[in-house]
Design a protein around this motif. Structure first.
Motif, mmCIF file in Angstrom:
data_model
loop_
_atom_site.group_PDB
_atom_site.id
_atom_site.type_symbol
_atom_site.label_atom_id
_atom_site.label_comp_id
_atom_site.label_asym_id
_atom_site.label_seq_id
_atom_site.Cartn_x
_atom_site.Cartn_y
_atom_site.Cartn_z
ATOM 1 N N LYS A 1 0.855 -1.186 0.000
ATOM 2 C CA LYS A 1 0.000 0.000 0.000
ATOM 3 C C LYS A 1 0.884 1.228 0.000
ATOM 4 C CE LYS A 1 -3.621 -2.553 0.340
ATOM 5 N NZ LYS A 1 -4.141 -3.032 -0.912
ATOM 6 N N LEU A 2 0.374 2.335 -0.531
ATOM 7 C CA LEU A 2 1.153 3.569 -0.482
ATOM 8 C C LEU A 2 1.494 3.905 0.956
ATOM 9 C CD1 LEU A 2 -0.693 5.820 -3.073
ATOM 10 C CD2 LEU A 2 1.534 4.732 -3.328
ATOM 11 N N ASN A 3 2.733 4.289 1.174
ATOM 12 C CA ASN A 3 3.202 4.516 2.525
ATOM 13 C C ASN A 3 3.852 5.878 2.702
ATOM 14 O OD1 ASN A 3 5.991 3.984 4.313
ATOM 15 N ND2 ASN A 3 4.077 3.386 5.284
ATOM 16 N N TYR A 4 4.353 6.468 1.642
ATOM 17 C CA TYR A 4 5.163 7.678 1.768
ATOM 18 C C TYR A 4 5.142 8.374 0.425
ATOM 19 C CZ TYR A 4 9.210 10.223 3.786
ATOM 20 O OH TYR A 4 10.058 11.166 4.328
ATOM 21 N N LEU A 5 5.148 9.689 0.417
ATOM 22 C CA LEU A 5 5.243 10.412 -0.843
ATOM 23 C C LEU A 5 6.246 11.536 -0.715
ATOM 24 C CD1 LEU A 5 3.562 13.359 -0.679
ATOM 25 C CD2 LEU A 5 1.668 11.789 -0.617
ATOM 26 N N ARG B 1 3.988 18.794 10.326
ATOM 27 C CA ARG B 1 5.217 18.924 11.121
ATOM 28 C C ARG B 1 6.380 18.429 10.271
ATOM 29 N NH1 ARG B 1 1.093 16.888 13.927
ATOM 30 N NH2 ARG B 1 1.750 14.779 13.463
ATOM 31 N N PHE B 2 7.528 19.087 10.419
ATOM 32 C CA PHE B 2 8.697 18.778 9.589
ATOM 33 C C PHE B 2 9.907 18.432 10.436
ATOM 34 C CE2 PHE B 2 6.008 21.246 6.852
ATOM 35 C CZ PHE B 2 6.167 20.657 5.613
ATOM 36 N N VAL B 3 10.737 17.528 9.921
ATOM 37 C CA VAL B 3 12.045 17.218 10.482
ATOM 38 C C VAL B 3 13.036 17.356 9.332
ATOM 39 C CG1 VAL B 3 13.514 15.450 11.513
ATOM 40 C CG2 VAL B 3 11.107 15.618 12.194
ATOM 41 N N ASP B 4 14.030 18.217 9.521
ATOM 42 C CA ASP B 4 15.030 18.448 8.480
ATOM 43 C C ASP B 4 16.127 17.391 8.541
ATOM 44 O OD1 ASP B 4 13.670 20.740 7.713
ATOM 45 O OD2 ASP B 4 14.886 22.041 8.983
ATOM 46 N N TYR B 5 16.516 16.929 7.361
ATOM 47 C CA TYR B 5 17.635 15.999 7.203
ATOM 48 C C TYR B 5 18.621 16.651 6.243
ATOM 49 C CZ TYR B 5 14.715 12.602 9.556
ATOM 50 O OH TYR B 5 13.945 11.959 10.490
ATOM 51 N N GLY B 6 19.298 17.661 6.733
ATOM 52 C CA GLY B 6 20.191 18.442 5.900
ATOM 53 C C GLY B 6 19.446 19.584 5.232
ATOM 54 N N PRO B 7 20.143 20.373 4.422
ATOM 55 C CA PRO B 7 19.530 21.560 3.822
ATOM 56 C C PRO B 7 18.598 21.254 2.645
ATOM 57 C CG PRO B 7 21.786 21.328 3.071
ATOM 58 C CD PRO B 7 21.562 20.261 4.122
ATOM 59 N N ASP B 8 18.635 20.034 2.123
ATOM 60 C CA ASP B 8 17.892 19.736 0.894
ATOM 61 C C ASP B 8 16.761 18.733 1.044
ATOM 62 O OD1 ASP B 8 19.521 21.480 -0.560
ATOM 63 O OD2 ASP B 8 21.023 19.911 -0.895
ATOM 64 N N ALA C 1 -0.057 14.751 7.620
ATOM 65 C CA ALA C 1 -0.717 15.022 6.344
ATOM 66 C C ALA C 1 -1.723 13.941 5.950
ATOM 67 C CB ALA C 1 0.334 15.144 5.240
ATOM 68 N N GLY C 2 -1.878 12.916 6.751
ATOM 69 C CA GLY C 2 -2.704 11.782 6.366
ATOM 70 C C GLY C 2 -1.870 10.656 5.791
ATOM 71 N N ILE C 3 -0.739 10.998 5.208
ATOM 72 C CA ILE C 3 0.298 10.075 4.763
ATOM 73 C C ILE C 3 1.618 10.804 5.002
ATOM 74 C CG2 ILE C 3 0.214 10.873 2.366
ATOM 75 C CD1 ILE C 3 0.933 7.976 1.519
ATOM 76 N N ASP C 4 2.610 10.098 5.472
ATOM 77 C CA ASP C 4 3.907 10.725 5.705
ATOM 78 C C ASP C 4 4.633 10.914 4.385
ATOM 79 O OD1 ASP C 4 3.317 10.658 8.399
ATOM 80 O OD2 ASP C 4 4.625 8.952 8.830
ATOM 81 N N GLY C 5 5.599 11.816 4.392
ATOM 82 C CA GLY C 5 6.347 12.052 3.173
ATOM 83 C C GLY C 5 7.502 12.999 3.390
ATOM 84 N N GLY C 6 7.973 13.559 2.290
ATOM 85 C CA GLY C 6 9.096 14.469 2.363
ATOM 86 C C GLY C 6 9.074 15.450 1.214
#
Length: 124
Positions: free
Chosen positions: A6-10, A31-38, A45-50
């Protein structure tokens, strides 16, 4: 535990990651978590992503899939989007079963919002 097959991340691009993060946090409560500048991961959001830094935007005109939000109060959601720097590119229109509009967030990515109805004082 994630559901099998199933879709898990976008993930989507962001020309202006800081502006995109501020927009989605203010309008939709992400809510956001940064993993470097990019790269920044998000939840809420209802589904996690980046989001990842990129020189392009995702729009239906360039072949991107359209991610669509649901709103119980589409007019209030539209007002929040506009208040926080989103730009309506396809005004509210009806379709069988509801109504929706399309918008660009600050990095230029296209999204839509739909609802069963717009509200008591609306033509939709």
């Amino acid at each position: 535990m994630p559901a099998h097959e199933k879709l898990n991340y976008l993930e989507f691009p962001a020309v202006a990651p800081e502006a995109t993060k501020a927009f989605f946090a203010a309008v939709f409560g992400w809510r956001f978590v940064d993993y470097g500048p990019d790269y920044s991961a998000f939840d809420g959001a209802g589904i996690d992503g980046g989001i990842y830094r990129a020189p392009i935007a995702a729009t239906t005109s360039n072949g991107s899939m359209l991610l669509v939000f649901y709103s119980r109060d589409i007019l209030a959601t539209q007002a929040k989007i506009e208040q926080h720097g989103g730009r309506i590119i396809k005004p509210l229109f009806s379709f069988p079963g509801g109504c929706r509009f399309h918008f660009l967030e600050p990095s230029g990515n296209e999204f839509a919002v739909w609802s069963e109805k717009a509200g008591e004082n609306s033509e939709y």
